[in-house]
Design a protein around this motif. Structure first.
Motif, PDB file in Angstrom:
ATOM      1  N   HIS A   1      37.560  83.344  61.275  1.00 22.17           N
ATOM      2  CA  HIS A   1      37.509  81.973  60.781  1.00 22.17           C
ATOM      3  C   HIS A   1      38.053  80.769  61.951  1.00 22.17           C
ATOM      4  O   HIS A   1      37.896  79.843  61.987  1.00 22.17           O
ATOM      5  CB  HIS A   1      38.393  81.664  59.611  1.00 22.17           C
ATOM      6  CG  HIS A   1      37.471  82.428  58.609  1.00 22.17           C
ATOM      7  ND1 HIS A   1      38.037  82.448  57.334  1.00 22.17           N
ATOM      8  CD2 HIS A   1      36.173  83.155  58.277  1.00 22.17           C
ATOM      9  CE1 HIS A   1      36.950  83.047  56.430  1.00 22.17           C
ATOM     10  NE2 HIS A   1      36.142  83.389  57.160  1.00 22.17           N
ATOM     11  N   LEU A   2      38.717  81.567  62.967  1.00 23.08           N
ATOM     12  CA  LEU A   2      39.295  80.683  64.177  1.00 23.08           C
ATOM     13  C   LEU A   2      38.494  80.070  64.888  1.00 23.08           C
ATOM     14  O   LEU A   2      37.380  80.736  65.339  1.00 23.08           O
ATOM     15  CB  LEU A   2      40.564  81.407  64.654  1.00 23.08           C
ATOM     16  CG  LEU A   2      41.522  81.852  64.096  1.00 23.08           C
ATOM     17  CD1 LEU A   2      42.541  82.710  64.809  1.00 23.08           C
ATOM     18  CD2 LEU A   2      42.425  80.673  63.340  1.00 23.08           C
ATOM     19  N   PRO A   3      38.405  78.950  65.396  1.00 23.66           N
ATOM     20  CA  PRO A   3      37.686  78.675  66.743  1.00 23.66           C
ATOM     21  C   PRO A   3      37.658  79.648  67.660  1.00 23.66           C
ATOM     22  O   PRO A   3      38.765  80.171  67.974  1.00 23.66           O
ATOM     23  CB  PRO A   3      38.243  77.143  67.007  1.00 23.66           C
ATOM     24  CG  PRO A   3      38.960  76.601  65.839  1.00 23.66           C
ATOM     25  CD  PRO A   3      39.401  77.961  65.077  1.00 23.66           C
TER      26      PRO A   3
ATOM     27  N   LEU B   1      48.400  76.446  61.907  1.00 24.67           N
ATOM     28  CA  LEU B   1      47.265  77.056  61.290  1.00 24.67           C
ATOM     29  C   LEU B   1      47.191  77.293  59.725  1.00 24.67           C
ATOM     30  O   LEU B   1      48.205  78.158  59.150  1.00 24.67           O
ATOM     31  CB  LEU B   1      47.098  78.466  62.206  1.00 24.67           C
ATOM     32  CG  LEU B   1      46.576  78.428  63.552  1.00 24.67           C
ATOM     33  CD1 LEU B   1      46.408  79.704  64.056  1.00 24.67           C
ATOM     34  CD2 LEU B   1      45.086  77.975  63.466  1.00 24.67           C
ATOM     35  N   SER B   2      46.434  76.932  59.063  1.00 26.89           N
ATOM     36  CA  SER B   2      46.110  77.299  57.690  1.00 26.89           C
ATOM     37  C   SER B   2      44.638  77.047  57.403  1.00 26.89           C
ATOM     38  O   SER B   2      43.715  76.276  58.172  1.00 26.89           O
ATOM     39  CB  SER B   2      46.918  76.522  56.944  1.00 26.89           C
ATOM     40  OG  SER B   2      46.379  74.860  56.950  1.00 26.89           O
ATOM     41  N   PRO B   3      44.271  77.586  56.300  1.00 28.18           N
ATOM     42  CA  PRO B   3      42.635  77.196  55.987  1.00 28.18           C
ATOM     43  C   PRO B   3      42.288  75.601  55.973  1.00 28.18           C
ATOM     44  O   PRO B   3      41.293  75.264  56.378  1.00 28.18           O
ATOM     45  CB  PRO B   3      42.574  77.865  54.644  1.00 28.18           C
ATOM     46  CG  PRO B   3      43.395  78.965  54.765  1.00 28.18           C
ATOM     47  CD  PRO B   3      44.732  78.584  55.207  1.00 28.18           C
TER      48      PRO B   3
ATOM     49  N   VAL C   1      51.122  79.545  59.626  1.00 26.69           N
ATOM     50  CA  VAL C   1      51.979  79.132  58.520  1.00 26.69           C
ATOM     51  C   VAL C   1      51.117  79.786  57.237  1.00 26.69           C
ATOM     52  O   VAL C   1      51.795  79.822  56.114  1.00 26.69           O
ATOM     53  CB  VAL C   1      52.115  77.639  58.190  1.00 26.69           C
ATOM     54  CG1 VAL C   1      52.842  77.163  59.279  1.00 26.69           C
ATOM     55  CG2 VAL C   1      50.757  76.917  58.149  1.00 26.69           C
ATOM     56  N   GLU C   2      50.041  80.297  57.322  1.00 31.32           N
ATOM     57  CA  GLU C   2      49.421  80.956  56.297  1.00 31.32           C
ATOM     58  C   GLU C   2      48.309  81.775  56.750  1.00 31.32           C
ATOM     59  O   GLU C   2      48.021  81.646  57.983  1.00 31.32           O
ATOM     60  CB  GLU C   2      48.585  79.821  55.278  1.00 31.32           C
ATOM     61  CG  GLU C   2      48.140  80.322  54.270  1.00 31.32           C
ATOM     62  CD  GLU C   2      47.667  79.048  53.099  1.00 31.32           C
ATOM     63  OE1 GLU C   2      46.632  79.502  52.393  1.00 31.32           O
ATOM     64  OE2 GLU C   2      48.271  78.032  53.274  1.00 31.32           O
ATOM     65  N   ALA C   3      47.993  82.876  56.065  1.00 35.55           N
ATOM     66  CA  ALA C   3      46.960  83.861  56.621  1.00 35.55           C
ATOM     67  C   ALA C   3      45.736  83.239  56.730  1.00 35.55           C
ATOM     68  O   ALA C   3      45.180  82.430  55.855  1.00 35.55           O
ATOM     69  CB  ALA C   3      46.937  84.924  55.439  1.00 35.55           C
ATOM     70  N   VAL C   4      45.033  83.585  58.128  1.00 34.72           N
ATOM     71  CA  VAL C   4      43.629  82.926  58.368  1.00 34.72           C
ATOM     72  C   VAL C   4      43.077  84.075  59.085  1.00 34.72           C
ATOM     73  O   VAL C   4      43.333  84.594  59.895  1.00 34.72           O
ATOM     74  CB  VAL C   4      43.818  81.661  59.415  1.00 34.72           C
ATOM     75  CG1 VAL C   4      42.377  81.339  59.688  1.00 34.72           C
ATOM     76  CG2 VAL C   4      44.719  80.617  58.602  1.00 34.72           C
ATOM     77  N   PRO C   5      41.817  84.491  58.417  1.00 32.05           N
ATOM     78  CA  PRO C   5      41.072  85.640  58.921  1.00 32.05           C
ATOM     79  C   PRO C   5      40.688  85.005  60.472  1.00 32.05           C
ATOM     80  O   PRO C   5      40.218  83.958  60.738  1.00 32.05           O
ATOM     81  CB  PRO C   5      39.939  85.632  58.035  1.00 32.05           C
ATOM     82  CG  PRO C   5      40.133  84.873  56.803  1.00 32.05           C
ATOM     83  CD  PRO C   5      41.220  83.861  57.126  1.00 32.05           C
TER      84      PRO C   5
ATOM     85  N   GLN D   1      40.902  82.475  69.080  1.00 29.53           N
ATOM     86  CA  GLN D   1      41.247  83.970  68.837  1.00 29.53           C
ATOM     87  C   GLN D   1      41.733  84.789  70.264  1.00 29.53           C
ATOM     88  O   GLN D   1      41.956  86.016  69.716  1.00 29.53           O
ATOM     89  CB  GLN D   1      39.551  84.357  68.783  1.00 29.53           C
ATOM     90  CG  GLN D   1      38.971  83.777  67.590  1.00 29.53           C
ATOM     91  CD  GLN D   1      37.493  84.221  67.407  1.00 29.53           C
ATOM     92  OE1 GLN D   1      37.024  85.179  67.904  1.00 29.53           O
ATOM     93  NE2 GLN D   1      36.900  83.784  66.425  1.00 29.53           N
ATOM     94  N   THR D   2      41.805  84.312  71.341  1.00 32.14           N
ATOM     95  CA  THR D   2      42.639  84.796  72.346  1.00 32.14           C
ATOM     96  C   THR D   2      43.991  84.438  72.627  1.00 32.14           C
ATOM     97  O   THR D   2      44.489  85.197  73.363  1.00 32.14           O
ATOM     98  CB  THR D   2      41.552  84.823  73.565  1.00 32.14           C
ATOM     99  OG1 THR D   2      41.731  83.446  73.925  1.00 32.14           O
ATOM    100  CG2 THR D   2      40.375  85.415  73.629  1.00 32.14           C
ATOM    101  N   LEU D   3      44.362  83.856  71.535  1.00 32.19           N
ATOM    102  CA  LEU D   3      46.091  83.111  71.974  1.00 32.19           C
ATOM    103  C   LEU D   3      46.681  84.220  70.831  1.00 32.19           C
ATOM    104  O   LEU D   3      46.212  84.157  69.766  1.00 32.19           O
ATOM    105  CB  LEU D   3      45.962  81.805  71.755  1.00 32.19           C
ATOM    106  CG  LEU D   3      45.171  80.764  72.568  1.00 32.19           C
ATOM    107  CD1 LEU D   3      45.514  79.284  72.379  1.00 32.19           C
ATOM    108  CD2 LEU D   3      45.598  81.246  74.118  1.00 32.19           C
ATOM    109  N   ASP D   4      47.974  84.267  71.192  1.00 34.32           N
ATOM    110  CA  ASP D   4      48.962  84.851  70.348  1.00 34.32           C
ATOM    111  C   ASP D   4      49.769  83.770  69.639  1.00 34.32           C
ATOM    112  O   ASP D   4      50.266  82.673  70.073  1.00 34.32           O
ATOM    113  CB  ASP D   4      49.828  85.276  71.096  1.00 34.32           C
ATOM    114  CG  ASP D   4      49.577  86.840  71.730  1.00 34.32           C
ATOM    115  OD1 ASP D   4      48.611  87.331  71.279  1.00 34.32           O
ATOM    116  OD2 ASP D   4      50.003  87.126  72.932  1.00 34.32           O
ATOM    117  N   ALA D   5      49.543  83.820  68.356  1.00 34.31           N
ATOM    118  CA  ALA D   5      50.132  82.952  67.439  1.00 34.31           C
ATOM    119  C   ALA D   5      51.599  83.079  67.043  1.00 34.31           C
ATOM    120  O   ALA D   5      52.127  84.207  67.004  1.00 34.31           O
ATOM    121  CB  ALA D   5      49.293  82.735  65.979  1.00 34.31           C
ATOM    122  N   ILE D   6      52.498  82.110  67.050  1.00 35.06           N
ATOM    123  CA  ILE D   6      53.684  82.258  66.660  1.00 35.06           C
ATOM    124  C   ILE D   6      53.664  82.316  65.026  1.00 35.06           C
ATOM    125  O   ILE D   6      53.204  81.447  64.217  1.00 35.06           O
ATOM    126  CB  ILE D   6      54.733  80.995  67.005  1.00 35.06           C
ATOM    127  CG1 ILE D   6      54.548  80.655  68.448  1.00 35.06           C
ATOM    128  CG2 ILE D   6      55.913  81.209  66.353  1.00 35.06           C
ATOM    129  CD1 ILE D   6      55.181  82.001  69.246  1.00 35.06           C
TER     130      ILE D   6
END
Length: 242
Positions: free
Chosen positions: A121-123, A85-87, A114-118, A127-132
């Motif tokens: 802005h996520l599909p 995940l990145s912009p 790997v980079e901050a993403v609001p 939005q309901t998944l926990d990111a590593i």
């Protein structure tokens, strides 16, 4: 892609099914380690050390290959869809195509930050998944807390997700071959997927898709609830002799 099963070698594979589809924006592959986040290369090394086979996008395609088709086929034939995940990834059409296709197939999708993403802005499905979170995980990733966490996530219930992928690939082949009866399941293989379907249908996540259920149902209708084609053949022969 390189295909290797030797410990310490690249685990990218040309096999029909891979454990991981690693998707990222092309620009993110060129990020340097000093940018403060895990690099694509460090993720490759992490997967290789864990002996996990993987495909990745972007990757050089044969000149005649259609990238959209390649992405779709790879997404359907992987156990885990891992999106860095990145912009830039969120503006990459093929990354998003693979992601949405993986969701439509009820695959396990693992977002890796790997980079901050609001969040907004996520599909929506992400939005309901926990990111590593690998933003502060500098290589070597296996020596961080996040690296082993990612591998543990990808290996959790691995047999279930591999069966999901195998059945999906078979069902899609049957569908694309105009439901050729010769491609239906039978025998022990049918019995195996009948058992898997019974478990999978009761899950709240990564359930079978309708095509998988239909494929097993059509196979069962043709060969019987046990899938024992040999027994049925003997029964037919006995009746014929009578």
């Amino acid at each position: 892609m390189k295909n290797s099963n030797t410990a310490g070698d690249d685990q990218r594979t040309t096999d029909l099914i891979a454990q991981v589809f690693l998707a990222y924006a092309a620009e993110d592959e060129r990020r340097a380690p000093e940018d403060g986040a895990a690099t694509v290369e460090s993720l490759r090394r992490l997967l290789t050390q864990a002996r996990m086979t993987y495909w990745e996008y972007p990757n050089p395609w044969p000149p005649a290959a259609d990238p959209e088709t390649v992405i779709s086929r790879a997404a359907e034939a992987c156990d885990n869809y891992v999106l860095l995940l990145s912009p830039r990834a969120l503006s990459d059409a093929l990354c998003l195509q693979g992601l949405l296709f993986a969701f439509s197939m009820n695959k396990r999708v693992v977002p890796v930050l790997v980079e901050a993403v609001p969040t907004e802005h996520l599909p929506e499905p992400l939005q309901t998944l926990d990111a590593i979170d690998l933003r502060a995980a500098l290589p070597p990733l296996e020596q961080t807390s996040a690296g082993p966490q990612l591998i543990e996530t990808l290996q959790h219930q691995a047999d279930y997700h591999r069966a999901h992928t195998q059945l999906l690939v078979k069902a899609l082949q049957w569908e694309r071959q105009l439901r050729d009866p010769s491609l239906l399941l039978q025998g022990k293989e049918l019995a195996r997927y009948q058992r898997w379907l019974a478990v999978a249908s009761g899950r709240s996540r990564h359930q079978p898709i309708q095509l998988q259920t239909l494929y097993v149902a059509e196979s069962t209708h043709r060969w019987g609830s046990q899938g024992d084609v040999v027994t049925q053949g003997l029964d037919w022969l006995k009746r014929w002799l009578e």
